[in-house]
Every structure is written in structure tokens, then in C-alpha cells.
Design a protein around this motif. Structure first.
Motif, short mmCIF file in Angstrom:
data_model
loop_
_atom_site.label_atom_id
_atom_site.label_comp_id
_atom_site.label_asym_id
_atom_site.label_seq_id
_atom_site.Cartn_x
_atom_site.Cartn_y
_atom_site.Cartn_z
N GLN A 1 -7.51 -16.47 -9.71
CA GLN A 1 -6.38 -16.18 -8.83
C GLN A 1 -6.20 -17.33 -7.85
OE1 GLN A 1 -6.60 -12.36 -6.85
NE2 GLN A 1 -4.93 -12.82 -5.44
N GLU A 2 -4.96 -17.68 -7.57
CA GLU A 2 -4.63 -18.64 -6.51
C GLU A 2 -3.77 -17.92 -5.48
OE1 GLU A 2 -5.64 -21.83 -5.96
OE2 GLU A 2 -7.01 -21.62 -7.68
N PHE A 3 -3.98 -18.29 -4.21
CA PHE A 3 -3.31 -17.61 -3.11
C PHE A 3 -2.28 -18.53 -2.45
CE2 PHE A 3 -6.26 -13.97 -2.59
CZ PHE A 3 -7.31 -14.38 -3.40
N VAL A 4 -1.02 -18.19 -2.58
CA VAL A 4 0.03 -18.86 -1.81
C VAL A 4 0.23 -18.01 -0.56
CG1 VAL A 4 2.46 -19.53 -1.72
CG2 VAL A 4 1.09 -19.95 -3.80
N ALA A 5 -0.25 -18.54 0.55
CA ALA A 5 -0.26 -17.78 1.81
C ALA A 5 -0.67 -18.76 2.90
CB ALA A 5 -1.28 -16.64 1.73
N THR A 6 -0.59 -18.34 4.15
CA THR A 6 -1.09 -19.23 5.20
C THR A 6 -2.62 -19.16 5.20
OG1 THR A 6 -0.86 -17.49 6.87
CG2 THR A 6 0.98 -19.01 6.60
N VAL B 1 -4.04 -22.51 -11.48
CA VAL B 1 -4.71 -21.32 -11.98
C VAL B 1 -4.76 -21.33 -13.51
CG1 VAL B 1 -2.84 -19.59 -12.21
CG2 VAL B 1 -5.10 -18.89 -11.34
N LEU B 2 -3.74 -21.93 -14.13
CA LEU B 2 -3.74 -22.05 -15.59
C LEU B 2 -4.91 -22.91 -16.05
CD1 LEU B 2 0.06 -22.48 -16.36
CD2 LEU B 2 -1.47 -20.85 -17.49
N SER B 3 -5.21 -23.94 -15.26
CA SER B 3 -6.32 -24.84 -15.63
C SER B 3 -7.67 -24.16 -15.48
CB SER B 3 -6.27 -26.10 -14.77
OG SER B 3 -6.69 -25.81 -13.46
N ARG B 4 -7.71 -23.07 -14.76
CA ARG B 4 -8.97 -22.36 -14.54
C ARG B 4 -9.20 -21.24 -15.55
NH1 ARG B 4 -8.61 -19.93 -8.89
NH2 ARG B 4 -10.66 -19.16 -9.48
N LYS B 5 -8.23 -21.00 -16.41
CA LYS B 5 -8.36 -19.89 -17.37
C LYS B 5 -9.51 -20.13 -18.33
CE LYS B 5 -3.97 -18.60 -18.95
NZ LYS B 5 -3.12 -17.70 -19.77
N LYS C 1 0.86 -1.18 0.00
CA LYS C 1 0.00 0.00 0.00
C LYS C 1 0.89 1.23 0.00
CE LYS C 1 -3.43 2.41 2.70
NZ LYS C 1 -4.05 2.53 4.02
N PRO C 2 0.74 2.13 -0.96
CA PRO C 2 -0.19 2.06 -2.08
C PRO C 2 0.25 1.01 -3.10
CG PRO C 2 1.24 3.98 -2.30
CD PRO C 2 1.55 3.37 -0.99
N LEU C 3 -0.72 0.27 -3.60
CA LEU C 3 -0.46 -0.84 -4.52
C LEU C 3 -0.29 -0.32 -5.95
CD1 LEU C 3 -0.43 -4.00 -4.46
CD2 LEU C 3 -2.85 -3.91 -5.06
N ASP C 4 0.68 -0.87 -6.65
CA ASP C 4 0.89 -0.49 -8.05
C ASP C 4 -0.15 -1.20 -8.92
OD1 ASP C 4 1.75 0.17 -10.58
OD2 ASP C 4 3.87 -0.22 -10.16
N GLU C 5 -1.35 -0.66 -8.90
CA GLU C 5 -2.47 -1.32 -9.58
C GLU C 5 -2.25 -1.39 -11.09
OE1 GLU C 5 -6.20 0.35 -8.37
OE2 GLU C 5 -5.94 -0.35 -6.31
N ASP C 6 -1.66 -0.35 -11.66
CA ASP C 6 -1.45 -0.35 -13.11
C ASP C 6 -0.58 -1.52 -13.55
OD1 ASP C 6 -2.95 1.89 -13.27
OD2 ASP C 6 -1.28 3.29 -13.46
N ALA C 7 0.48 -1.77 -12.80
CA ALA C 7 1.39 -2.87 -13.17
C ALA C 7 0.67 -4.21 -13.09
CB ALA C 7 2.61 -2.86 -12.24
N ILE C 8 -0.18 -4.36 -12.06
CA ILE C 8 -0.90 -5.62 -11.88
C ILE C 8 -1.92 -5.83 -13.00
CG2 ILE C 8 -2.58 -6.79 -10.38
CD1 ILE C 8 -1.07 -5.37 -8.00
N ILE C 9 -2.69 -4.79 -13.27
CA ILE C 9 -3.74 -4.90 -14.30
C ILE C 9 -3.12 -5.17 -15.67
CG2 ILE C 9 -5.54 -3.58 -15.52
CD1 ILE C 9 -5.89 -2.05 -12.76
N LYS C 10 -2.04 -4.44 -15.95
CA LYS C 10 -1.38 -4.60 -17.26
C LYS C 10 -0.89 -6.04 -17.46
CE LYS C 10 2.40 -2.61 -19.91
NZ LYS C 10 3.73 -2.02 -19.74
N SER C 11 -0.31 -6.59 -16.41
CA SER C 11 0.24 -7.94 -16.53
C SER C 11 -0.87 -8.98 -16.65
CB SER C 11 1.11 -8.25 -15.31
OG SER C 11 1.57 -9.57 -15.37
N VAL C 12 -1.90 -8.84 -15.82
CA VAL C 12 -2.95 -9.86 -15.81
C VAL C 12 -3.82 -9.76 -17.07
CG1 VAL C 12 -4.91 -10.81 -14.51
CG2 VAL C 12 -2.86 -10.03 -13.30
N LYS C 13 -3.92 -8.57 -17.66
CA LYS C 13 -4.62 -8.45 -18.94
C LYS C 13 -3.93 -9.31 -19.98
CE LYS C 13 -7.26 -4.21 -19.15
NZ LYS C 13 -7.20 -2.77 -19.23
N LYS C 14 -2.61 -9.37 -19.86
CA LYS C 14 -1.81 -10.14 -20.83
C LYS C 14 -1.87 -11.64 -20.55
CE LYS C 14 2.64 -9.90 -20.23
NZ LYS C 14 4.03 -9.46 -20.18
N THR C 15 -1.70 -12.02 -19.27
CA THR C 15 -1.60 -13.45 -18.95
C THR C 15 -2.94 -14.10 -18.68
OG1 THR C 15 -1.35 -13.00 -16.58
CG2 THR C 15 0.68 -13.08 -17.91
#
Lengths: 281, 317
Positions: free
Chosen positions: B277-282, B313-317, B232-246
Motif C-alpha cells: 500500500q502507498e499513502f497519498v496524504a500529508t 506500489v506496482l513495483s512492490r507487488k 466509518k463504517p468502512l466498506d471492507e468487502d468492497a476494499i478486500i474484493k478489489s485488492v484481491k483482484k489487483t
């Protein structure tokens, strides 16, 4: 040096301001505010060297921190009437979009407020930090703070009290408002705190007492005496006995008016006991 | 693909300590506080060079936060250091009122975050701190990935006017980001470009994400790896740009999946570019005693877990 009568008149007007602020919005804390009217008047009119052209850093001036933030009505009235912001703004106390929040905050940029308070027990630590900054800056001015007696039940105070003595914070004068009341009743019934003078002394503080914190001369003398105790290696504490609700007979000696506003009739009665001196806002 | 090299394992807390020492030399307003954990926080060099600018508060974190807030009044820039658990959960209301709401320029420096604190166990391993801190209005939240980045971040936050939560850790981990990096608060760092899946990681999981991407590449899966050091603040543009592609994303963090980086990413994508989205976290759990490696393995916080999540997550695309 103000004339004593002038200070008393000022305090009377502050009492009117307190009552009118809480009455208008039917909320707020008149009891503790009324009890500390002389203290705020003496501090801001007579004791502190401070600049009403507010600067957050407050270099080369004395600073004050209110830890028991619920007595904001007295703080706001005294700040306004000493020139920090327009007196008319007292009309906005606790209203939407106001700088005069229920508890004092810096968030709305109200001149004179240097930290938010209201969640109790935090002010002494902040005052110590400001006092440490003054020492680093070679600024000889003092830091004052005010705390409720019930507020001392919060453990953070005792962390701060221990630290201040151990680190010789001798540019701090912390006053405790001993009105003996808290929300659920008297401090003696809710949680007796024993002998506070001995407790502060045992922690290594220089402790002074003001027997009647509603006597203007005593408050001024007590604060001025405390100043002469600074710079001697110990933090200074003033245990100041006050009467909650002082100046309004039916609000005195009870916790009932801790956080309750007067109705129309009660306001009229209370104001009659405190005639206008400097002009209502 | 170009591989990142570990230049020698180092602890991120030493990055903090060395950054603080450097700051002490160049900025006279920087002061430091600690609650009886000077050795753990690697603050001794700063103290030796600037004894008058250091405040040992003892085991009294609430008082430390309050004193730090007060020190800002007078122009000081306080760096208050202790373990992440005691720097956040223990003193939440002090941070909330005296620092965040009051808009004070306090840097809360939290070491030993997450399960990699290790053997001391769950009493000391906070997995909720990112959530606690990111919910405070005006608080900047940073979780650095290695020694070099932690040092750079420590130096950078002194120039940011406002409260900052800087989260780092105890164990020695790979040091792979550039020594001379310029740390930009709120700016994501793309480490690998890829087209099939975006892996967004923070803290110790960034190195694991790189290892995962290399193994995925061997399987013919092209993963884009983004280091989000600033939650925070999150770089939302970088995230959106990448996920739009992948078209899909894995988030990875040493934190509860409730309230962490993953949820911030999910919110951003839900609003702008919904994607699997998949979450690697506790998984809403406390930690326990063990070595950092054992705990990362048991709680699914390593390259292997990121690979599995990526394939899922690839299998869920």
C-alpha cells in the motif's frame, strides 16, 4: 403534596443509600451527594412533573440534567426510590456490567439519565438545548439542571450562561450547589470565583438564593419560587448554599470526603446518624 | 474508458447548504446551529426559510455541541456547522461525552477541512479530524467528494439515527457525481474498474484519482478507482474484493497519513488480505498559507502524486 416529615425521612434514607453505595465499592463521591440530598428529594418528590416510565424525549414532562455527574450516588438513589428502576440495583453501583456507572451515562440504558456527565461544564449547554426543543415543541414544561460551584471554573458554562440570557431561555432553572469545596480544597483557595450572584445577574439571569440548601422547607420553597420566575424572558438561576457531607458530622465542612468512601467503622457511625426510614436495599 | 465529466466547478460546502435547505422543507425536526460562520457554511437559505429552527450560538463551539446534544432530547435532528478544526479538535471532549458516549443524534457538519482552506493557514487547516472522529465509538464519518455528493449525503444523514461527522471543504472543485445519486452510508462507489492497482480515495482526492487513472491508462496501467465517502463504517468487502483482484492499493486523502482513511484501509487489508500500500496524504505535518492548488501540489495531494504512488506500489507487488 407530600408531608414534610415524609420528605425528610426520604432524604434520610437517601443518605443511607449514598453511604452504603460508596462504602461497598470503596469509591465514589459521598460529600457532594450528601449535600444535595434535600435538593434531589424536593425536585423529584415535590417539584418536578415527571414520568418514571422513562422516555428519552421527555415530551410533556419536566426534565432534569445533572452536570456535576460525580454526585451520581444521590441521583441513583432518588431515581430508584421514585420508581425509575429497582432499588436493589443500587447494589451494583460502580461494579462491572452495571447500569450504575461511576458517573451517570445513557450508554447502559439506565432509566432517568438523559445525557452522560462527569467531564465537567457540559450540562448547562445540554439543558439549554433541551429547553430550546421544548420551546419548538410548544411544550410548557420546564428544564432543571444542577451544577457544582467549582464546576463553574469550566469556561463552557459561561458560553452557556451568555447564550441562555441572550436567547431568553426562560424555561430553564439552573441551580448551583454552593458548597464551597472542590478536590484540592475550598473554592476560595483553589480559584476564587468572586460574586457569583453579580456575575449571573450581569450576564442577564434572574438569580434567586437558597440560604440553607439542607433545609427541606427552604429548598422546596426556593424551587417553587423559582418556577414562578420562569416564562418571563430570563433564565433562572438558584444559588443554593449547602454543606458538603451534610448529615454525617465528621464529613461536614471539609473537602476531604469529596471523593472518598467511608471504611466499615466510619460507615457504621455515619449510618447511626441516619436511621433507616424506608428500608435499606 | 468512459471519462467522468466536470459539470461545472462548485464548492462542497454549497452542497451542504443546499442539502440542508431541502431537508428544512421536508423534515420539520431538522434544526441547525452555527458558531458565527453562516456565510461560510452556506446556511442562509435554511435560516431564511426556518428562522425558528436555527440557533446562532456565536463564537462558542463547545456550547454549540452541548446545545445540539440537548436538542435531540425532544426529537430534533440538529445539524451543527462550523469549520472542521473548530468542529472537532476544539470540542473533542464535548463531542465525546455529550454526543458520542450519550448516543445523541447530532450531525456535526464540518466545512473548510484540510489544506484547501487555503490562505488562512495551519491554525484553521485541520488534517487530523478524520482520525479524531473515527476513533469515537458509534460515530459515523463521511468525507464527500463533490457538490452533488455532499448535498446527497447531507440529506441522507438526517435519516440515520446516530451521531455523524460530515466533512467537506471550501474551494470550488469538479462536480462529477450524478445529481440524482442515492447516498448510501457505508457503501463504497466504484468509479473505474481495473486490474493492476486499486486506488481508494476520499473527499477532494477522488477527482484527482480519476485524473490519475486516466493518465495511468494511457501508460497501459489499469487502475480501479473506488470512492470511499464513508470512512466509518468502512466498506471492507468492497476494499478486500478489489485488492484481491489487483494485489496492491493506493489510498488518497486530504488528511494526515496517521489516523486517516489510509490507516483504516491498511488495517482492513492486514486482517483480511495483506497487500502493498502507498499513502497519498500529508506526512504528519501542519499546513500553511497558500492557494488550494499550491497547497495540494506542495503536500503531494493531486493526480500526479497518485500516479507516482501507483507506479511505486506496482513495483512492490
Amino acid at each position: 403534596m407530600s408531608d414534610i416529615q415524609e420528605l425528610k425521612d426520604f432524604a434520610t434514607q437517601v443518605r443511607r443509600d449514598i453511604l452504603r453505595q460508596v462504602h461497598k465499592v470503596n469509591s465514589g463521591h459521598p460529600g457532594g451527594s450528601l449535600g444535595c440530598t434535600e435538593f434531589f428529594t424536593a425536585l423529584y418528590k415535590e417539584v418536578m412533573h415527571h414520568n418514571t416510565s422513562f422516555d428519552m424525549d421527555g415530551k410533556e414532562e419536566d426534565l432534569f440534567f445533572l452536570s456535576n455527574g460525580h454526585i451520581s450516588p444521590v441521583f441513583y438513589s432518588v431515581l430508584a426510590r421514585t420508581g425509575y428502576f429497582p432499588v436493589d440495583e443500587l447494589n451494583t453501583f460502580r461494579l462491572i456490567d452495571s447500569r450504575l456507572q461511576g458517573h451517570p451515562t445513557t450508554h447502559e440504558g439506565l432509566p432517568g439519565i438523559r445525557v452522560a456527565s462527569g467531564s465537567l461544564g457540559q450540562g448547562m449547554s445540554v439543558a439549554i438545548g433541551a429547553a430550546e426543543a421544548k420551546k419548538l415543541n410548544k411544550d410548557k414544561h420546564l428544564v432543571y439542571s444542577l451544577h457544582g460551584d467549582g464546576e463553574l471554573q469550566e469556561g463552557q458554562n459561561w458560553e452557556a450562561i451568555m447564550y441562555a440570557a441572550a436567547n431568553k431561555i426562560d424555561n430553564l432553572i439552573a441551580t448551583v450547589d454552593l458548597n464551597g469545596q472542590q478536590i484540592d480544597g475550598s473554592t476560595e483557595t483553589v480559584l476564587p470565583m468572586g460574586n457569583l450572584k453579580k456575575k449571573f445577574e450581569a450576564f442577564g439571569w434572574d438569580v434567586l438564593e437558597i440560604e440553607d440548601g439542607n433545609d427541606m422547607e427552604q429548598v422546596i420553597d426556593g424551587l417553587k419560587e423559582a418556577k414562578t420566575h420562569t416564562g418571563k424572558g430570563k433564565p433562572v438561576c438558584i444559588l443554593m448554599t449547602t454543606v458538603m457531607g451534610n448529615g454525617v458530622d465528621f464529613m461536614m465542612h471539609t473537602h476531604a470526603w469529596h471523593g472518598k468512601a467511608p471504611n466499615d467503622e466510619q460507615l457504621e457511625k455515619a449510618l447511626a446518624q441516619n436511621p433507616e426510614t424506608l428500608g435499606d436495599y | 474508458m468512459k471519462k467522468y465529466t466536470d459539470t461545472g466547478k462548485k464548492d462542497t460546502r454549497s452542497g451542504f447548504g443546499d442539502g440542508l435547505t431541502e431537508l428544512g422543507r421536508k423534515n420539520p425536526n431538522v434544526v441547525a446551529l452555527c458558531a458565527d460562520l453562516v456565510g461560510s457554511l452556506k446556511m442562509q437559505d435554511f435560516i431564511d426559510e426556518n428562522p425558528e429552527r436555527f440557533f446562532q450560538v456565536g463564537i462558542a463551539e463547545a456550547n454549540m455541541i452541548g446545545i445540539a446534544a440537548g436538542l435531540t432530547i425532544g426529537g430534533k435532528i440538529p445539524f451543527a456547522g462550523t469549520f472542521a478544526n473548530f468542529a472537532t479538535g476544539r470540542v473533542y471532549d464535548q463531542i465525546r461525552q455529550s454526543v458520542a458516549y450519550s448516543g445523541k443524534n447530532v450531525k456535526i457538519c464540518a466545512s473548510h477541512s484540510g489544506v484547501t482552506l487555503g490562505e488562512d493557514g495551519a491554525t484553521h487547516q485541520i488534517l487530523e479530524d478524520i482520525g479524531l472522529m473515527k476513533m469515537l465509538p458509534g460515530m459515523t464519518v463521511i468525507n464527500t467528494c463533490d457538490y452533488n455528493q455532499t448535498k446527497a449525503a447531507t440529506i441522507a444523514i438526517a435519516d440515520h439515527d446516530g451521531p455523524v461527522y460530515l466533512r467537506f471543504g471550501r474551494p470550488k472543485v469538479a462536480n462529477f457525481t450524478p445529481e440524482d445519486q442515492k447516498f448510501e452510508i457505508g457503501k463504497a462507489v466504484k468509479l473505474y474498474g481495473g486490474n493492476d492497482v486499486t486506488i481508494i480515495a476520499t473527499g477532494h482526492l477522488v477527482w484527482e484519482a480519476l485524473q490519475a487513472a486516466e493518465k495511468l491508462s494511457e501508460k497501459g496501467i489499469s487502475a480501479e478507482v473506488i470512492n470511499i465517502h464513508t470512512i466509518k463504517p468502512l466498506d471492507e468487502d468492497a476494499i478486500i474484493k478489489s485488492v484481491k483482484k489487483t494485489g496492491c492499493v493506493v489510498t488518497a486523502e486530504e488528511h494526515n497519513f496517521l489516523g486517516g482513511l489510509g490507516e483504516s484501509v491498511a488495517r482492513t487489508l492486514a486482517e483480511n488480505n495483506p497487500a502493498p500500500q502507498e499513502f497519498v496524504a500529508t506526512q504528519d505535518t501542519f499546513g500553511e498559507s497558500g492557494t488550494p492548488e499550491q497547497l495540494m501540489d506542495k503536500y503531494g495531494l493531486n493526480a500526479e502524486a497518485i500516479i507516482k504512488a501507483s507506479e511505486k506500489v506496482l513495483s512492490r507487488k
